[in-house]
Design a protein around this motif. Sequence first.
Motif, PDB file in Angstrom:
ATOM      1  N   VAL A  78       0.897  -1.314   0.148  1.00 16.01           N
ATOM      2  CA  VAL A  78      -0.042   0.074   0.061  1.00 16.01           C
ATOM      3  C   VAL A  78       0.850   1.249   0.070  1.00 16.01           C
ATOM      4  CG1 VAL A  78      -1.628   1.208   1.339  1.00 16.01           C
ATOM      5  CG2 VAL A  78      -2.156  -1.161   0.964  1.00 16.01           C
ATOM      6  N   LEU A  81       1.582   3.144  -3.109  1.00 20.19           N
ATOM      7  CA  LEU A  81       0.415   3.748  -3.783  1.00 20.19           C
ATOM      8  C   LEU A  81       0.292   5.229  -3.218  1.00 20.19           C
ATOM      9  CD1 LEU A  81      -2.287   1.044  -3.643  1.00 20.19           C
ATOM     10  CD2 LEU A  81      -0.967   1.472  -5.496  1.00 20.19           C
ATOM     11  N   ILE A  82       1.004   5.424  -2.180  1.00 18.85           N
ATOM     12  CA  ILE A  82       1.125   6.764  -1.457  1.00 18.85           C
ATOM     13  C   ILE A  82       2.202   7.561  -2.020  1.00 18.85           C
ATOM     14  CG2 ILE A  82       1.013   8.022   0.894  1.00 18.85           C
ATOM     15  CD1 ILE A  82       0.219   5.351   2.050  1.00 18.85           C
ATOM     16  N   VAL A  99      -6.028   6.311   0.537  1.00 15.94           N
ATOM     17  CA  VAL A  99      -5.546   5.470  -0.552  1.00 15.94           C
ATOM     18  C   VAL A  99      -7.004   4.585  -1.042  1.00 15.94           C
ATOM     19  CG1 VAL A  99      -4.340   3.465  -1.237  1.00 15.94           C
ATOM     20  CG2 VAL A  99      -3.219   4.932   0.520  1.00 15.94           C
ATOM     21  N   ASN A 104      -7.388   1.962  -7.600  1.00 11.18           N
ATOM     22  CA  ASN A 104      -6.081   1.231  -8.102  1.00 11.18           C
ATOM     23  C   ASN A 104      -6.134  -0.272  -8.464  1.00 11.18           C
ATOM     24  OD1 ASN A 104      -4.067   3.473  -7.681  1.00 11.18           O
ATOM     25  ND2 ASN A 104      -4.914   3.523  -5.544  1.00 11.18           N
ATOM     26  N   CYS A 118      -2.297   5.639   7.366  1.00  9.10           N
ATOM     27  CA  CYS A 118      -3.060   6.091   6.226  1.00  9.10           C
ATOM     28  C   CYS A 118      -4.675   5.673   6.414  1.00  9.10           C
ATOM     29  CB  CYS A 118      -2.699   5.830   5.106  1.00  9.10           C
ATOM     30  SG  CYS A 118      -2.629   4.037   4.632  1.00  9.10           S
ATOM     31  N   VAL A 120      -7.510   3.812   4.514  1.00  6.58           N
ATOM     32  CA  VAL A 120      -7.609   2.934   3.270  1.00  6.58           C
ATOM     33  C   VAL A 120      -9.029   2.499   2.870  1.00  6.58           C
ATOM     34  CG1 VAL A 120      -6.918   0.628   2.286  1.00  6.58           C
ATOM     35  CG2 VAL A 120      -5.356   1.840   3.723  1.00  6.58           C
TER      36      VAL A 120
END
Length: 144
Positions: A78, A81-82, A99, A104, A118, A120
Amino acid sequence: MPTRFRKTRHNRGSTFCGYGRVGKKRSHESGRGNAGGAHHHRINFDKYHPGYFGKVGMRHYHMTKNAYWKPSINLSQVTKLIPAEQAAKAKKGEELPVVDLLANGYAKLLGNGVTVPCIVKARYVSKLAEKKLRAIGGAVVLQA
């Protein structure tokens, strides 16, 4: 190759054309392809291809693949993706990056590895993934 040099021209007049009288040149003596798997080739099929014949399991009529679409991603992935600057802010304790896994191309979050704090958004989340994410100060939002 011109016709006059072909083997068949040389063999004209000989009865067996170089293939012998006893063995004979025959085509596909044991059948074409997978013929005889249950009969004269049974030993080969049983030895090298066990389970080739028969059925197993239940039938699923009109199966559509989209019902089973569930690509998964681990917590450790993950982080990719940040964006880097958002990840740095999250580590300092500032605003958390969001996210969206569905955007994605993922549906389920699994709990292998660690990530930055984060939020999610996902359709499915494993218990371990949710536990780990909450422990580091993140959150999970379920979406349809």
